[in-house]
Design an enzyme around this catalytic site. Sequence first.
Site, PDB file in Angstrom:
ATOM      1  N   LYS A  82       0.660  -1.488   0.041  1.00 13.14           N
ATOM      2  CA  LYS A  82      -0.047   0.018  -0.132  1.00 13.14           C
ATOM      3  C   LYS A  82       0.874   1.229   0.044  1.00 13.14           C
ATOM      4  CE  LYS A  82      -3.926   2.019   2.274  1.00 13.14           C
ATOM      5  NZ  LYS A  82      -4.837   2.211   3.411  1.00 13.14           N
ATOM      6  N   CYS A 188      -3.885 -11.712   3.282  1.00 13.77           N
ATOM      7  CA  CYS A 188      -2.883 -10.444   3.798  1.00 13.77           C
ATOM      8  C   CYS A 188      -2.750 -10.812   5.501  1.00 13.77           C
ATOM      9  CB  CYS A 188      -3.393  -9.041   3.664  1.00 13.77           C
ATOM     10  SG  CYS A 188      -2.348  -7.809   4.265  1.00 13.77           S
ATOM     11  N   ASP A 195      -5.677 -12.946  -1.213  1.00 19.34           N
ATOM     12  CA  ASP A 195      -4.900 -12.879  -2.257  1.00 19.34           C
ATOM     13  C   ASP A 195      -4.635 -14.182  -3.215  1.00 19.34           C
ATOM     14  OD1 ASP A 195      -3.892 -10.250  -1.780  1.00 19.34           O
ATOM     15  OD2 ASP A 195      -2.822 -11.470  -0.152  1.00 19.34           O
TER      16      ASP A 195
END
Length: 285
Positions: A82, A188, A195
């Site tokens: 991120k 995650c 994912d």
Amino acid sequence: MSTAKQNLTKLGSKTEYVDKYDPSLLEPISRSERRNGYTAPMNGYDIWTCYEFSFLQSNGYPSSHVIRIVNPASSEIIFESKSLKLYLNSFNNTKFNNLNNALATVRYDLTKFCGTDIDVFEVDTFLEPKKYMLYNRATNLDPLSRNFNPIKNYQYNPALLNEGIYRIVSEDQQIKKSFFTDNLRSNCEITNQPDFGRILIQYTTDGFDINPENLLRYIVSFRNHQEFHEPTCERIYNDLFTILKPKHLLVLCQYTRRGGIDINPYRQTEKEPINYYNLPKLIQQ
């Protein structure tokens, strides 16, 4: 089994998107603690495809590109995903003379951040997976599931590999196998967001092999596992190296994109890198 968690300020938190160039947005994740107890020789790279890289040309007109960032497995630092997205987003309203200057800035910042040379380049085209040599000679494991006994447990279980290991004839017989499955799924470790991806496993051994069904069950056991992409790839690689004692081993995890970025870590016994310039794009989103 435990994963090392760090104090990340952006992942899982509400953040403001900065539209002026700001390299301080990057946040590091250390590799070393996540490798405690691993004994496998580990070469390879983390290959990040960034589909939303944009900046302003000198006349103010936007320029948009797909770029690839390649971080060697030997680096101590992973850039948190991120924070990388926020950093790249900070180029949106910043002027550069041309793409080369913009990419040189990214390369400089990430090299300084990671303490090792980072490769950054534009991706013009993607190969179809079947045209990429590593996939062209690999067997798809997914059809095996049609005859599976029911699966009831989706927690990481390396014991499944021990149950499926066997020796063929003798140590003089060399075994070369290559498999892939599109049923790689992990989560995650901070947000627990899923994912999804494809995993390719290629190995050469002296007489040892794995039952393909057990190998597929092992991959499926990561379905509820919480860990970042790169250490998940390294965990699979180390498990396979420990059980197979291979002459050659390659594990390539190609995760589908999330937030405009896909992450493709691979680990292998050899130092010579795979062709990551033409690594195929798996799913169009």
